[in-house]
Design a protein around this motif. Structure first.
Motif: not given
Lengths: 254, 279
Positions: B54-58, B116-118, B132-135
């Motif tokens: 999440l942090m990396l996406k932000i 849910i979380k990864i 696997e991933d939450v986009n």
């Protein structure tokens, strides 16, 4: 409040086991703790670390010149790491006087780590324990935490124990409340645990600050029993970002 | 060449301006990639994976958005005008791409609500597996048999989600049937000892072992234990077989279904002398 006296515990000490904690040359290394036997063999360019206790564990170590460091570590690693919390359940509840502070001694399980030290860096080779591990839930399944479970008596003086099995932890129980409060257990965040050892004892120190009948704050204290004690290498220091405080708030009962 | 660069596309915006914008955006994307890749390497063992992602996406989209806002004036756009235009465009786009917007909004709510979380093990509409991933538009599940499943966030948001590891501990139970002739108290004692010896069968909540009912063919003992959610499946597999073998070692058997049949009339049977032959 009756405390267990130290002579009720058997003090096991054999010359053979006296010096296992500490530094060892990797070449020709051989040590024995309880039913565990450790040794190294030279296999071509590597050293092979072998630990046996019925089962056999082998690891090839790529090192030209190094030393093993064997010392007690935070007791949350066996059979695998699932938590970083330790719960010490008191066999007899402790009734704390209002506005008081008292030092008592409890025990904690000892886990033994074998480190390899070379080129100013230290790596973990093996972790094992002579104690059978057990885990528990502190709090409820939704918000609670999994803890390593350990039962201990409380002692008024330092108990003499088999240091390869049990360590001694000094607990400073501070009751800041104006009521008598019964304490049945203490839960600690293992990050921040400082373990010291010498030829006779494995030692740690912590405080339990009782805030109310159901809430207390616990933390480890960096304080050896005596100056000459060696400080054990820690596993739980730099592995994660230290944004969390080293104090733990026991909010699901004492 | 210079003439081409100075060629006005619209208003005061030249080819040169557009080239600068493309270059800055490409550069920002590369920088965002480098920053997130290095941060991932540095923090992968120091943070929970879902928080890290999440942090990396932000950070990734933050860098790109900042770069985009910075180059807007070069395209002759100002933010206040863009906001008005964006509002109108947003309405048009919203109608035109309803499902995309719906998935996007659901995705934002999912990221906020965090059911849910990864890494979690979940079940949703018959699909079971690891997240696997939450986009922002969809969620990726890796089923237990290794299949890739993409679930649109809108569907995820409106479905019943079972998260097997959302809570730190979970309970499971066995029903162990023993013969009527066996000592149930002894069986309970053996089972309790096995439970006590297993490190990941939790001490608290206390395990329960008791005779639940007297079945048609067996005395049924219920075993209820709690284990850390991360370990419960291996504990469940391990414990059942241990209980079975330990009970058998102690002479306690798990009976086959059986039925006592009474005949209204006396049943006559003749046993011939020939070996193994009965009538």
């Amino acid at each position: 409040m009756a405390f267990e006296t130290s002579d009720k515990k058997t003090f096991i000490q054999t010359k053979q086991r006296d010096k296992v904690f500490g530094y060892h040359d990797i070449e020709g290394f051989q040590a024995e703790i309880g039913e565990y036997r450790m040794r190294t063999e030279r296999t071509g360019p590597f050293y092979r670390y072998i630990r046996e206790n019925g089962d056999k564990i082998e690891k090839d170590i790529s090192v030209e010149k190094g030393r093993f460091i064997i010392n007690p570590v935070e007791p949350v690693n066996t059979p695998k790491n699932v938590t970083n919390f330790l719960q010490i359940k008191f066999r007899k509840p402790f009734l704390a006087e209002p506005k008081s502070s008292v030092d008592v001694y409890a025990t904690f399980p000892v886990e033994i780590a074998v480190f390899i030290a070379a080129k100013k860096s230290v790596g973990i080779v093996d972790i094992f324990s002579l104690q059978k591990p057990k885990y528990t839930l502190y709090g409820n399944p939704r918000d609670g935490i999994i803890c390593r479970y350990w039962e201990s008596d409380l002692y008024s003086e330092i108990p003499r124990l088999d240091r390869y099995r049990e360590g001694v932890i000094k607990l400073r129980i501070v009751n800041s409340d104006t009521e008598w409060i019964e304490v049945k257990n203490a839960v600690f965040d293992i990050y921040g645990m400082k373990i010291y050892y010498n030829d006779e004892i494995v030692y740690s120190s912590a405080s339990i600050n009782i805030i109310s009948p159901k809430v207390a704050e616990t933390k480890f204290i960096e304080q050896p029993l005596e100056e000459k004690m060696r400080k054990a290498l820690e596993l739980y220091t730099a592995r994660r970002i230290a944004v969390t405080a080293l104090k733990f708030v026991m909010e699901w009962g004492l | 060449m210079i003439d081409v660069l100075n060629y006005k596309l619209y208003g005061d915006v030249t080819v040169y301006d557009v080239a600068v914008v493309v270059f800055v955006m490409a550069f920002a994307t590369i920088i965002a990639k480098i920053v997130t890749t290095n941060l991932r390497r540095a923090l992968i063992d120091k943070m929970r994976r879902d928080q890290l992602e999440l942090m990396l996406k932000i950070i990734y989209f933050g860098i790109i958005i900042i770069a985009f806002i910075a180059v807007l004036p070069a395209l002759g756009l100002n933010l206040s005008g863009l906001l008005v235009a964006g509002g109108i465009t947003g309405i048009i786009l919203g109608f035109a791409s309803q499902s995309v917007v719906s998935n996007l909004v659901s995705g934002i709510f999912l990221l906020w609500e965090k059911p849910i979380k990864i890494g979690d093990q979940i079940s949703i509409d018959g699909v079971m597996g690891f997240v696997e991933d939450v986009n922002v538009l969809s969620t990726i599940i890796r089923t237990y048999d290794g299949l890739y499943v993409r679930i649109p966030n809108e569907k995820l948001f409106t479905s019943n989600i079972t998260n097997y590891v959302a809570h730190i501990a979970r309970r499971f139970e066995y029903v162990i049937g023993i013969r009527y002739s066996d000592d149930a108290e002894k069986a309970i004692k053996i089972i309790k000892k096995l439970i006590e010896e297993h490190p990941f069968v939790l001490k608290n909540p206390e395990p329960q072992v008791f005779v639940d009912n007297l079945g048609e063919s067996s005395v049924n003992i219920i075993v209820r234990v709690w284990a850390p959610s991360t370990e419960w499946y291996s504990v469940k597999m391990e414990m059942l077989w241990k209980i079975k073998t330990e009970l058998e070692k102690n002479g306690i058997e798990i009976p086959f279904p059986q039925r006592v049949v009474w005949f209204a009339n006396e049943l006559r049977a003749n046993v011939s002398k020939e070996e193994g032959r009965q009538t």
